[in-house]
Scaffold this motif. Sequence first.
Motif, PDB file in Angstrom:
ATOM      1  N   PRO A 230      36.437  34.336  46.205  1.00 12.79           N
ATOM      2  CA  PRO A 230      36.506  33.946  44.793  1.00 12.79           C
ATOM      3  C   PRO A 230      37.366  34.895  43.949  1.00 12.79           C
ATOM      4  CG  PRO A 230      34.270  33.664  45.607  1.00 12.79           C
ATOM      5  CD  PRO A 230      35.040  34.345  46.702  1.00 12.79           C
ATOM      6  N   GLU A 231      37.299  36.199  44.251  1.00 13.97           N
ATOM      7  CA  GLU A 231      38.049  37.181  43.464  1.00 13.97           C
ATOM      8  C   GLU A 231      39.560  37.046  43.649  1.00 13.97           C
ATOM      9  OE1 GLU A 231      35.690  37.881  45.624  1.00 13.97           O
ATOM     10  OE2 GLU A 231      33.997  38.514  44.381  1.00 13.97           O
ATOM     11  N   GLU A 232      39.977  36.361  44.724  1.00 20.41           N
ATOM     12  CA  GLU A 232      41.406  36.250  45.018  1.00 20.41           C
ATOM     13  C   GLU A 232      42.062  35.073  44.320  1.00 20.41           C
ATOM     14  OE1 GLU A 232      41.905  37.924  49.498  1.00 20.41           O
ATOM     15  OE2 GLU A 232      40.730  36.076  49.323  1.00 20.41           O
ATOM     16  N   LEU A 233      41.289  34.147  43.787  1.00 21.45           N
ATOM     17  CA  LEU A 233      41.857  32.936  43.215  1.00 21.45           C
ATOM     18  C   LEU A 233      42.793  33.236  42.046  1.00 21.45           C
ATOM     19  CD1 LEU A 233      42.007  29.843  43.116  1.00 21.45           C
ATOM     20  CD2 LEU A 233      39.965  29.866  41.666  1.00 21.45           C
ATOM     21  N   THR A 234      42.464  34.239  41.260  1.00 20.86           N
ATOM     22  CA  THR A 234      43.306  34.590  40.113  1.00 20.86           C
ATOM     23  C   THR A 234      44.734  34.894  40.541  1.00 20.86           C
ATOM     24  OG1 THR A 234      41.331  35.593  39.129  1.00 20.86           O
ATOM     25  CG2 THR A 234      43.425  36.045  38.051  1.00 20.86           C
ATOM     26  N   LEU A 235      44.924  35.382  41.772  1.00 23.79           N
ATOM     27  CA  LEU A 235      46.264  35.729  42.246  1.00 23.79           C
ATOM     28  C   LEU A 235      47.181  34.518  42.310  1.00 23.79           C
ATOM     29  CD1 LEU A 235      45.269  38.168  45.147  1.00 23.79           C
ATOM     30  CD2 LEU A 235      45.937  38.751  42.807  1.00 23.79           C
ATOM     31  N   GLY A 236      46.601  33.318  42.344  1.00 21.48           N
ATOM     32  CA  GLY A 236      47.402  32.106  42.393  1.00 21.48           C
ATOM     33  C   GLY A 236      47.796  31.570  41.036  1.00 21.48           C
ATOM     34  N   PHE A 237      47.267  32.160  39.965  1.00 22.05           N
ATOM     35  CA  PHE A 237      47.604  31.765  38.592  1.00 22.05           C
ATOM     36  C   PHE A 237      48.356  32.921  37.939  1.00 22.05           C
ATOM     37  CE2 PHE A 237      44.177  28.897  39.578  1.00 22.05           C
ATOM     38  CZ  PHE A 237      44.401  27.758  38.816  1.00 22.05           C
ATOM     39  N   GLU A 239      49.607  33.577  34.937  1.00 18.49           N
ATOM     40  CA  GLU A 239      49.199  34.078  33.633  1.00 18.49           C
ATOM     41  C   GLU A 239      47.805  34.695  33.686  1.00 18.49           C
ATOM     42  OE1 GLU A 239      48.282  29.597  33.466  1.00 18.49           O
ATOM     43  OE2 GLU A 239      49.186  31.088  34.787  1.00 18.49           O
ATOM     44  N   LEU A 240      46.925  34.170  34.540  1.00 17.91           N
ATOM     45  CA  LEU A 240      45.590  34.745  34.690  1.00 17.91           C
ATOM     46  C   LEU A 240      45.672  36.074  35.430  1.00 17.91           C
ATOM     47  CD1 LEU A 240      44.872  31.825  33.832  1.00 17.91           C
ATOM     48  CD2 LEU A 240      42.943  31.941  35.431  1.00 17.91           C
ATOM     49  N   ARG A 241      46.536  36.135  36.417  1.00 20.06           N
ATOM     50  CA  ARG A 241      46.706  37.369  37.192  1.00 20.06           C
ATOM     51  C   ARG A 241      47.164  38.512  36.290  1.00 20.06           C
ATOM     52  NH1 ARG A 241      50.504  35.797  41.405  1.00 20.06           N
ATOM     53  NH2 ARG A 241      52.166  36.226  39.933  1.00 20.06           N
ATOM     54  N   GLU A 242      48.098  38.203  35.387  1.00 22.48           N
ATOM     55  CA  GLU A 242      48.603  39.230  34.475  1.00 22.48           C
ATOM     56  C   GLU A 242      47.523  39.682  33.502  1.00 22.48           C
ATOM     57  OE1 GLU A 242      52.127  39.742  31.104  1.00 22.48           O
ATOM     58  OE2 GLU A 242      52.201  38.088  32.546  1.00 22.48           O
ATOM     59  N   ALA A 243      46.790  38.726  32.941  1.00 20.80           N
ATOM     60  CA  ALA A 243      45.746  39.065  31.978  1.00 20.80           C
ATOM     61  C   ALA A 243      44.602  39.814  32.647  1.00 20.80           C
ATOM     62  CB  ALA A 243      45.221  37.797  31.305  1.00 20.80           C
TER      63      ALA A 243
END
Length: 298
Positions: A230-237, A239-243
């Motif tokens: 679950p913690e890795e999903l942000t890496l695929g977005f 703008e979310l990854r940056e924030a």
Amino acid sequence: MARGLIVKALSGFYYVMPDDGGETVQCRARGVFKVRGITPLVGDRVHFEVEATGEGTVTEIEPRTSELVRPPIANVDTAVLVFSIAEPAVSHLLLDRFLVHVELAGLTPIICFSKKDLGKDPQELEAAMRKYTNIGYEVFATSSVHGDGTDELVQRLTGHISVFAGQSGVGKSTLLNAMIPGLDLETREISRRLGRGKHTTRHVELIPLPQSGWIADTPGFSQLDFTIEPEELTLGFRELREAAESCKFRGCLHISEPGCAVTEGLQEGCIDPTRYEHYKVFLEEVKEAKEKRRRNPR
């Protein structure tokens, strides 16, 4: 010993384009690859020997820079995600799903909105393009009928090995025919009843671009399930990854945690609410897949 590029794999044969030019050579792979659990892939740089019969044997596979499982292809660096602006209409949920998978695979995604000529509302296309360019994606709009955007897309892909993907019926084969003179890929009209087309490509094959580079004509990404934490999903977005770098806690899932920079960005209008909703949909899928793996370990 010759060196070349596998441009097609079919029924246990590998068709290798020699680096020094000439016709492709139909090859088998050395038995040692099977013993080692290695399968040559389209896109592999290989060494091969040509026998007196004219057929060859792949003897060595050079290290890969990337590897996809579905479709099975190596050394791709760019993924062109083709979605029609009409017939069928753009599914932003599916487009974001493709984007996440491409990002997690380490490829450079390019978005192509096809069938520009069928769009009844120019503002709809402009809004869709602006949505993704604001995030930092390269976006093209093409019309295979009028030739709009095809030359620009060819120029962008020159020198790369690219894979095309997208939902069925968006005109991938038609677009490739428009981009590459003399190419005559099979196409099928979209089903009026179902509102989608049929996949016409049945195997992976590299098609040379006019100047340099290759485009992979593939059956598409046949599996878009998430097998990540679950913690890795942000890496695929993007703008979310940056924030997320400014989140207060490590392992933040960006739902209701205190000090979450992602939810703050959402409230401030810096993050597209639809993209965030898609993130939450995918997060639930990731959690469910993880629980299923826990209950049924292999």
